[in-house]
Design a protein around this motif. Structure first.
Motif, PDB file in Angstrom:
ATOM      1  N   LEU A   2      -7.502  18.577 -16.134  1.00  0.00           N
ATOM      2  CA  LEU A   2      -6.886  18.637 -17.455  1.00  0.00           C
ATOM      3  C   LEU A   2      -5.611  19.463 -17.418  1.00  0.00           C
ATOM      4  O   LEU A   2      -4.593  19.089 -18.041  1.00  0.00           O
ATOM      5  CB  LEU A   2      -7.860  19.223 -18.470  1.00  0.00           C
ATOM      6  CG  LEU A   2      -7.356  19.326 -19.910  1.00  0.00           C
ATOM      7  CD1 LEU A   2      -6.971  17.965 -20.448  1.00  0.00           C
ATOM      8  CD2 LEU A   2      -8.402  19.991 -20.798  1.00  0.00           C
ATOM      9  N   ASP A   3      -5.651  20.598 -16.696  1.00  0.00           N
ATOM     10  CA  ASP A   3      -4.461  21.431 -16.585  1.00  0.00           C
ATOM     11  C   ASP A   3      -3.324  20.677 -15.903  1.00  0.00           C
ATOM     12  O   ASP A   3      -2.157  20.831 -16.264  1.00  0.00           O
ATOM     13  CB  ASP A   3      -4.784  22.709 -15.791  1.00  0.00           C
ATOM     14  CG  ASP A   3      -5.706  23.642 -16.556  1.00  0.00           C
ATOM     15  OD1 ASP A   3      -5.763  23.531 -17.792  1.00  0.00           O
ATOM     16  OD2 ASP A   3      -6.396  24.454 -15.909  1.00  0.00           O
ATOM     17  N   TRP A   4      -3.676  19.872 -14.912  1.00  0.00           N
ATOM     18  CA  TRP A   4      -2.665  19.060 -14.219  1.00  0.00           C
ATOM     19  C   TRP A   4      -2.023  18.077 -15.180  1.00  0.00           C
ATOM     20  O   TRP A   4      -0.803  17.917 -15.202  1.00  0.00           O
ATOM     21  CB  TRP A   4      -3.319  18.305 -13.066  1.00  0.00           C
ATOM     22  CG  TRP A   4      -2.421  17.255 -12.453  1.00  0.00           C
ATOM     23  CD1 TRP A   4      -1.429  17.450 -11.551  1.00  0.00           C
ATOM     24  CD2 TRP A   4      -2.462  15.843 -12.719  1.00  0.00           C
ATOM     25  NE1 TRP A   4      -0.823  16.256 -11.232  1.00  0.00           N
ATOM     26  CE2 TRP A   4      -1.431  15.254 -11.927  1.00  0.00           C
ATOM     27  CE3 TRP A   4      -3.245  15.045 -13.538  1.00  0.00           C
ATOM     28  CZ2 TRP A   4      -1.198  13.881 -11.952  1.00  0.00           C
ATOM     29  CZ3 TRP A   4      -3.009  13.678 -13.557  1.00  0.00           C
ATOM     30  CH2 TRP A   4      -1.992  13.120 -12.769  1.00  0.00           C
ATOM     31  N   ILE A   6      -1.872  18.296 -18.512  1.00  0.00           N
ATOM     32  CA  ILE A   6      -1.104  19.010 -19.521  1.00  0.00           C
ATOM     33  C   ILE A   6       0.253  19.422 -18.981  1.00  0.00           C
ATOM     34  O   ILE A   6       1.256  19.439 -19.703  1.00  0.00           O
ATOM     35  CB  ILE A   6      -1.883  20.247 -20.017  1.00  0.00           C
ATOM     36  CG1 ILE A   6      -3.148  19.806 -20.769  1.00  0.00           C
ATOM     37  CG2 ILE A   6      -1.016  21.124 -20.916  1.00  0.00           C
ATOM     38  CD1 ILE A   6      -4.042  20.949 -21.180  1.00  0.00           C
ATOM     39  N   GLY A   7       0.324  19.744 -17.693  1.00  0.00           N
ATOM     40  CA  GLY A   7       1.579  20.182 -17.086  1.00  0.00           C
ATOM     41  C   GLY A   7       2.575  19.077 -16.825  1.00  0.00           C
ATOM     42  O   GLY A   7       3.723  19.356 -16.459  1.00  0.00           O
ATOM     43  N   GLN A  13       2.759  11.549 -19.023  1.00  0.00           N
ATOM     44  CA  GLN A  13       1.524  11.469 -19.795  1.00  0.00           C
ATOM     45  C   GLN A  13       1.414  10.121 -20.500  1.00  0.00           C
ATOM     46  O   GLN A  13       0.346   9.498 -20.526  1.00  0.00           O
ATOM     47  CB  GLN A  13       1.477  12.603 -20.822  1.00  0.00           C
ATOM     48  CG  GLN A  13       1.355  13.987 -20.214  1.00  0.00           C
ATOM     49  CD  GLN A  13       1.403  15.072 -21.264  1.00  0.00           C
ATOM     50  OE1 GLN A  13       1.893  14.857 -22.389  1.00  0.00           O
ATOM     51  NE2 GLN A  13       0.915  16.256 -20.925  1.00  0.00           N
TER      52      GLN A  13
END
Length: 258
Positions: A2-4, A6-7, A13
């Motif tokens: 998820l962090d990947w 979001i970044g 995206q």
């Protein structure tokens, strides 16, 4: 993971999200290899649920963020964008009816006409996903969960859409492989439209409120023109329940995580 995600940049995206919506179209079209038809109840629930999700997304994920960023003339920006988005869907429906109406009951429709019709119709849906993710990078208030749910809602809607394209073609004598190819192709344009929408609102930040309202109008028009009539034609009670549950699910997720 998820962090990947979001970044990533907004356009990346949007690319991943629209790849999902295309995959759902292809998944629906792929059923042409395994069965002759899909049950009416399953079709009704999927279509109505997608309608509820998209209705809620149009308000919580698109119109509200547009209002917050619309400034002093928000009522003009939102109204013009919303009306234009709905008009584009109406126009593509009209063009599609002209293109296919000349072919009688549909048995003689060429694959080219069918492909062009559904491709043009899916462009605003891809734009809606792209704008929702582009708004995150452009300073919008639409949450990641809300943008993701919008993509999921469109993906759910695309599943029966893929079936609706592939199965009639198969019934009219086209091979399973060609029916699947044209069915999945109807969702591929959403990938391009999604990336363009995300890049547009990221680079041209002032366009964001109008683009959000435009996408909302397009989504409402799609729900009213396609999903609601199709689902209610099968069973009114089940369709109503599907819309209410779909809307409630999107509302809960947006309020809790948006």
């Amino acid at each position: 993971m998820l962090d990947w995600f979001i970044g990533l940049d907004g356009w990346l995206q949007a690319l991943i999200a629209t790849l999902f919506t295309w995959f759902m179209t292809a998944a629906g079209a792929s059923l042409v290899f395994f069965c002759k038809k899909v049950g009416k109840t399953a079709f009704c629930i999927m279509t109505a649920g997608a309608a509820g999700i998209m209705l809620a997304s149009s308000f919580f994920s698109l119109l509200l963020p547009a209002l917050e960023r619309g400034g002093d003339n928000a009522y003009l920006v939102l109204t013009s964008g919303f009306v234009l988005g709905g008009f584009i869907i109406m126009l593509t429906d009209f063009i599609m009816s002209l293109a296919t109406g000349r072919k009688g009951d549909g048995r003689g429709r060429s694959s080219a006409v069918m492909c062009v019709a559904v491709t043009v119709h899916n462009i605003p849906e891809g734009l809606a996903v792209g704008v929702a993710f582009g708004a995150l990078m452009g300073g919008g208030e639409a949450g990641l969960a809300a943008a993701a749910m919008l993509a999921i809602g469109i993906g759910i809607q695309n599943f029966p859409e893929g079936m609706c394209v592939a199965f009639p073609l198969r019934a009219n004598g086209m091979s399973r492989a060609k029916s699947f190819f044209i069915g999945q192709l109807s969702g591929a344009v959403e990938i391009v439209a999604g990336v363009i929408g995300a890049l547009a609102v990221t680079v041209i930040n002032w366009l964001l409120p109008f683009a959000l309202a435009f996408s909302s109008g397009a989504m409402i028009a799609v729900v009213c023109a396609e999903l609601v009539p199709d689902s209610f034609a099968v069973h009114k009670g089940k369709a109503t329940a599907g819309i209410v549950l779909g809307f409630a699910l999107m509302m809960i997720l947006d309020i809790a995580f948006g």
